[in-house]
Scaffold this motif. Structure first.
Motif, PDB file in Angstrom:
ATOM      1  N   THR A  40       0.854  -1.178   0.000  1.00  0.00           N
ATOM      2  CA  THR A  40       0.000   0.000   0.000  1.00  0.00           C
ATOM      3  C   THR A  40       0.894   1.234   0.000  1.00  0.00           C
ATOM      4  O   THR A  40       1.804   1.347   0.813  1.00  0.00           O
ATOM      5  CB  THR A  40      -0.903   0.037   1.240  1.00  0.00           C
ATOM      6  OG1 THR A  40      -1.758  -1.112   1.227  1.00  0.00           O
ATOM      7  CG2 THR A  40      -1.765   1.290   1.238  1.00  0.00           C
ATOM      8  N   SER A  76       3.576   3.970  -2.081  1.00  0.00           N
ATOM      9  CA  SER A  76       4.654   3.921  -3.072  1.00  0.00           C
ATOM     10  C   SER A  76       5.886   3.174  -2.588  1.00  0.00           C
ATOM     11  O   SER A  76       6.791   2.892  -3.374  1.00  0.00           O
ATOM     12  CB  SER A  76       5.059   5.347  -3.471  1.00  0.00           C
ATOM     13  OG  SER A  76       5.512   6.064  -2.331  1.00  0.00           O
ATOM     14  N   ASN A 103       4.639   5.353 -11.428  1.00  0.00           N
ATOM     15  CA  ASN A 103       3.393   4.995 -10.751  1.00  0.00           C
ATOM     16  C   ASN A 103       3.522   3.712  -9.938  1.00  0.00           C
ATOM     17  O   ASN A 103       2.769   3.509  -8.979  1.00  0.00           O
ATOM     18  CB  ASN A 103       2.261   4.824 -11.769  1.00  0.00           C
ATOM     19  CG  ASN A 103       1.888   6.130 -12.439  1.00  0.00           C
ATOM     20  OD1 ASN A 103       1.794   7.171 -11.800  1.00  0.00           O
ATOM     21  ND2 ASN A 103       1.672   6.078 -13.746  1.00  0.00           N
ATOM     22  N   PHE A 104       4.456   2.850 -10.325  1.00  0.00           N
ATOM     23  CA  PHE A 104       4.615   1.570  -9.647  1.00  0.00           C
ATOM     24  C   PHE A 104       5.320   1.771  -8.303  1.00  0.00           C
ATOM     25  O   PHE A 104       6.083   2.722  -8.126  1.00  0.00           O
ATOM     26  CB  PHE A 104       5.421   0.607 -10.504  1.00  0.00           C
ATOM     27  CG  PHE A 104       4.665   0.027 -11.662  1.00  0.00           C
ATOM     28  CD1 PHE A 104       3.936  -1.147 -11.521  1.00  0.00           C
ATOM     29  CD2 PHE A 104       4.688   0.647 -12.905  1.00  0.00           C
ATOM     30  CE1 PHE A 104       3.247  -1.688 -12.594  1.00  0.00           C
ATOM     31  CE2 PHE A 104       3.993   0.116 -13.986  1.00  0.00           C
ATOM     32  CZ  PHE A 104       3.264  -1.057 -13.830  1.00  0.00           C
ATOM     33  N   LYS A 140      -9.920   0.736 -10.181  1.00  0.00           N
ATOM     34  CA  LYS A 140      -8.810  -0.168 -10.455  1.00  0.00           C
ATOM     35  C   LYS A 140      -8.085   0.257 -11.722  1.00  0.00           C
ATOM     36  O   LYS A 140      -8.704   0.671 -12.705  1.00  0.00           O
ATOM     37  CB  LYS A 140      -9.299  -1.609 -10.617  1.00  0.00           C
ATOM     38  CG  LYS A 140      -9.552  -2.337  -9.310  1.00  0.00           C
ATOM     39  CD  LYS A 140      -9.746  -3.825  -9.541  1.00  0.00           C
ATOM     40  CE  LYS A 140      -9.843  -4.575  -8.207  1.00  0.00           C
ATOM     41  NZ  LYS A 140      -9.984  -6.031  -8.410  1.00  0.00           N
ATOM     42  N   THR A 149      -2.176  -4.707 -10.572  1.00  0.00           N
ATOM     43  CA  THR A 149      -3.393  -3.926 -10.394  1.00  0.00           C
ATOM     44  C   THR A 149      -3.237  -2.968  -9.221  1.00  0.00           C
ATOM     45  O   THR A 149      -2.765  -3.354  -8.148  1.00  0.00           O
ATOM     46  CB  THR A 149      -4.595  -4.851 -10.131  1.00  0.00           C
ATOM     47  OG1 THR A 149      -4.736  -5.763 -11.231  1.00  0.00           O
ATOM     48  CG2 THR A 149      -5.876  -4.045  -9.993  1.00  0.00           C
ATOM     49  N   ARG A 150      -3.609  -1.722  -9.453  1.00  0.00           N
ATOM     50  CA  ARG A 150      -3.679  -0.730  -8.388  1.00  0.00           C
ATOM     51  C   ARG A 150      -5.141  -0.521  -8.020  1.00  0.00           C
ATOM     52  O   ARG A 150      -5.968  -0.187  -8.880  1.00  0.00           O
ATOM     53  CB  ARG A 150      -3.073   0.601  -8.843  1.00  0.00           C
ATOM     54  CG  ARG A 150      -2.934   1.615  -7.701  1.00  0.00           C
ATOM     55  CD  ARG A 150      -2.625   3.003  -8.226  1.00  0.00           C
ATOM     56  NE  ARG A 150      -3.808   3.632  -8.830  1.00  0.00           N
ATOM     57  CZ  ARG A 150      -3.868   4.917  -9.169  1.00  0.00           C
ATOM     58  NH1 ARG A 150      -2.827   5.699  -8.991  1.00  0.00           N
ATOM     59  NH2 ARG A 150      -4.973   5.414  -9.715  1.00  0.00           N
ATOM     60  N   THR A 151      -5.465  -0.739  -6.749  1.00  0.00           N
ATOM     61  CA  THR A 151      -6.834  -0.585  -6.268  1.00  0.00           C
ATOM     62  C   THR A 151      -6.900   0.607  -5.330  1.00  0.00           C
ATOM     63  O   THR A 151      -6.184   0.660  -4.330  1.00  0.00           O
ATOM     64  CB  THR A 151      -7.302  -1.849  -5.527  1.00  0.00           C
ATOM     65  OG1 THR A 151      -7.163  -2.987  -6.397  1.00  0.00           O
ATOM     66  CG2 THR A 151      -8.755  -1.725  -5.107  1.00  0.00           C
ATOM     67  N   LEU A 152      -7.756   1.568  -5.669  1.00  0.00           N
ATOM     68  CA  LEU A 152      -7.876   2.799  -4.880  1.00  0.00           C
ATOM     69  C   LEU A 152      -9.319   2.952  -4.411  1.00  0.00           C
ATOM     70  O   LEU A 152     -10.228   3.160  -5.222  1.00  0.00           O
ATOM     71  CB  LEU A 152      -7.468   4.006  -5.724  1.00  0.00           C
ATOM     72  CG  LEU A 152      -7.566   5.376  -5.033  1.00  0.00           C
ATOM     73  CD1 LEU A 152      -6.598   5.446  -3.851  1.00  0.00           C
ATOM     74  CD2 LEU A 152      -7.272   6.491  -6.033  1.00  0.00           C
ATOM     75  N   ALA A 203      -3.365   3.836  -2.311  1.00  0.00           N
ATOM     76  CA  ALA A 203      -3.795   2.727  -3.175  1.00  0.00           C
ATOM     77  C   ALA A 203      -3.044   1.448  -2.836  1.00  0.00           C
ATOM     78  O   ALA A 203      -1.910   1.469  -2.344  1.00  0.00           O
ATOM     79  CB  ALA A 203      -3.565   3.090  -4.641  1.00  0.00           C
ATOM     80  N   ARG A 204      -3.664   0.329  -3.105  1.00  0.00           N
ATOM     81  CA  ARG A 204      -3.069  -0.996  -2.918  1.00  0.00           C
ATOM     82  C   ARG A 204      -2.579  -1.520  -4.255  1.00  0.00           C
ATOM     83  O   ARG A 204      -3.308  -1.534  -5.240  1.00  0.00           O
ATOM     84  CB  ARG A 204      -4.108  -1.956  -2.330  1.00  0.00           C
ATOM     85  CG  ARG A 204      -3.732  -3.434  -2.379  1.00  0.00           C
ATOM     86  CD  ARG A 204      -2.705  -3.777  -1.334  1.00  0.00           C
ATOM     87  NE  ARG A 204      -2.284  -5.190  -1.455  1.00  0.00           N
ATOM     88  CZ  ARG A 204      -1.450  -5.792  -0.616  1.00  0.00           C
ATOM     89  NH1 ARG A 204      -0.970  -5.108   0.416  1.00  0.00           N
ATOM     90  NH2 ARG A 204      -1.105  -7.046  -0.775  1.00  0.00           N
ATOM     91  N   TRP A 205      -1.316  -1.960  -4.285  1.00  0.00           N
ATOM     92  CA  TRP A 205      -0.723  -2.538  -5.481  1.00  0.00           C
ATOM     93  C   TRP A 205      -0.486  -4.037  -5.274  1.00  0.00           C
ATOM     94  O   TRP A 205       0.007  -4.452  -4.224  1.00  0.00           O
ATOM     95  CB  TRP A 205       0.623  -1.892  -5.793  1.00  0.00           C
ATOM     96  CG  TRP A 205       0.571  -0.635  -6.603  1.00  0.00           C
ATOM     97  CD1 TRP A 205       0.640   0.647  -6.151  1.00  0.00           C
ATOM     98  CD2 TRP A 205       0.453  -0.535  -8.030  1.00  0.00           C
ATOM     99  NE1 TRP A 205       0.577   1.536  -7.195  1.00  0.00           N
ATOM    100  CE2 TRP A 205       0.471   0.830  -8.357  1.00  0.00           C
ATOM    101  CE3 TRP A 205       0.341  -1.477  -9.051  1.00  0.00           C
ATOM    102  CZ2 TRP A 205       0.373   1.290  -9.670  1.00  0.00           C
ATOM    103  CZ3 TRP A 205       0.249  -1.030 -10.362  1.00  0.00           C
ATOM    104  CH2 TRP A 205       0.259   0.337 -10.653  1.00  0.00           C
TER     105      TRP A 205
END
Length: 250
Positions: free
Chosen positions: A125, A127, A169-170, A205, A224-227, A236-238
């Motif tokens: 969660t 960066s 972004n990752f 997502k 997948t990024r979940t916000l 966000a969760r990656w």
């Protein structure tokens, strides 16, 4: 959609593929700041681009890759579909070309060295690490202490700004995984990426793929990024799968 991974030996190769990749000591890759995901709803999705290819072309592409670990498809600069499949036999792509005045599909493959594939999962969660600075601590000793080793040198790869923005972004650990093999091998470095957004009742997502390849290495990250709605992007969760491999010499 491409068929699911069926080859059992692919899983074996992933489990037993870790090996030294000749990465330099005392040097770390640049960790970039996020550039955001600009989504244009008028651009076809990867599934729509994949469906633009003839079934025989899709089947051949998947066969050349030896199965499907990750895949993406997008339009090229002329508006024609271009598809990529990463699998046990290599990173394969197919795009449209003109031969003798007639359009045709042409495929290419970067073959992987057997046993060189390594895979790592990342779930985080936020960066992760702080973006790299061009310089760090001086390495001088704190008062009453012993001298500290100098910080590692930060080396940015030769990436265009658009690639840097998407890569940023990752999570930082994913950025490091993707870039580290190229610290000693960035000759002919090529970046490719794809992302798409979906919105649900409670969250947004983004599915994203980022790939780097050069003379001797290839790395791929797909996740997948979940916000949750109403939350800032840094919460966000990656969930990301990363792959790295040596390119087989001709």
């Amino acid at each position: 959609m491409p068929p699911a991974l069926r080859e059992e030996y692919a899983a074996l190769e992933l489990r037993h593929g870790a090996r030294a990749h000749g990465e330099p000591a005392g040097v770390v890759p640049q960790i970039h700041r996020p550039g955001g995901f600009e989504v244009d709803a008028s651009i076809p999705s990867r599934q729509q681009c994949w469906d633009m290819l003839e079934p025989s072309v899709r089947e051949k592409l998947t066969h050349k890759a030896g199965g499907v670990w990750e895949w993406w498809a997008r339009l090229d600069h002329e508006g024609h579909p271009r598809a990529f499949v990463f699998g046990p036999r290599g990173l394969c792509q197919v795009g449209r070309v003109v031969r003798s005045g007639r359009p045709a599909f042409q495929g290419e493959r970067l073959r992987l060295e057997p046993g060189s594939v390594r895979r790592q999962s990342f779930g985080t969660t936020g960066s992760g690490k702080t973006p790299s600075a061009a310089s760090g601590s001086s390495g001088r000793a704190p008062a009453g202490g012993t001298p500290q080793p100098p910080p590692p040198a930060v080396r940015p790869l030769n990436l265009v700004p658009a690639a840097v923005g998407v890569l940023g972004n990752f999570p930082a650990d994913v950025q490091e995984f993707l870039q580290r093999p190229f610290l000693s091998d960035d000759h002919g470095l090529v970046a490719d990426w794809y992302y798409e957004e979906s919105r649900e009742l409670t969250h947004q997502k983004v599915f994203a793929v980022f790939c780097l390849s050069a003379e001797r290495h290839v790395t791929v990250a797909a996740g997948t990024r979940t916000l949750p709605r109403g939350r800032p992007p840094h919460e966000a969760r990656w969930d990301v799968e990363c792959y790295g491999a040596l390119v087989r010499r001709a």
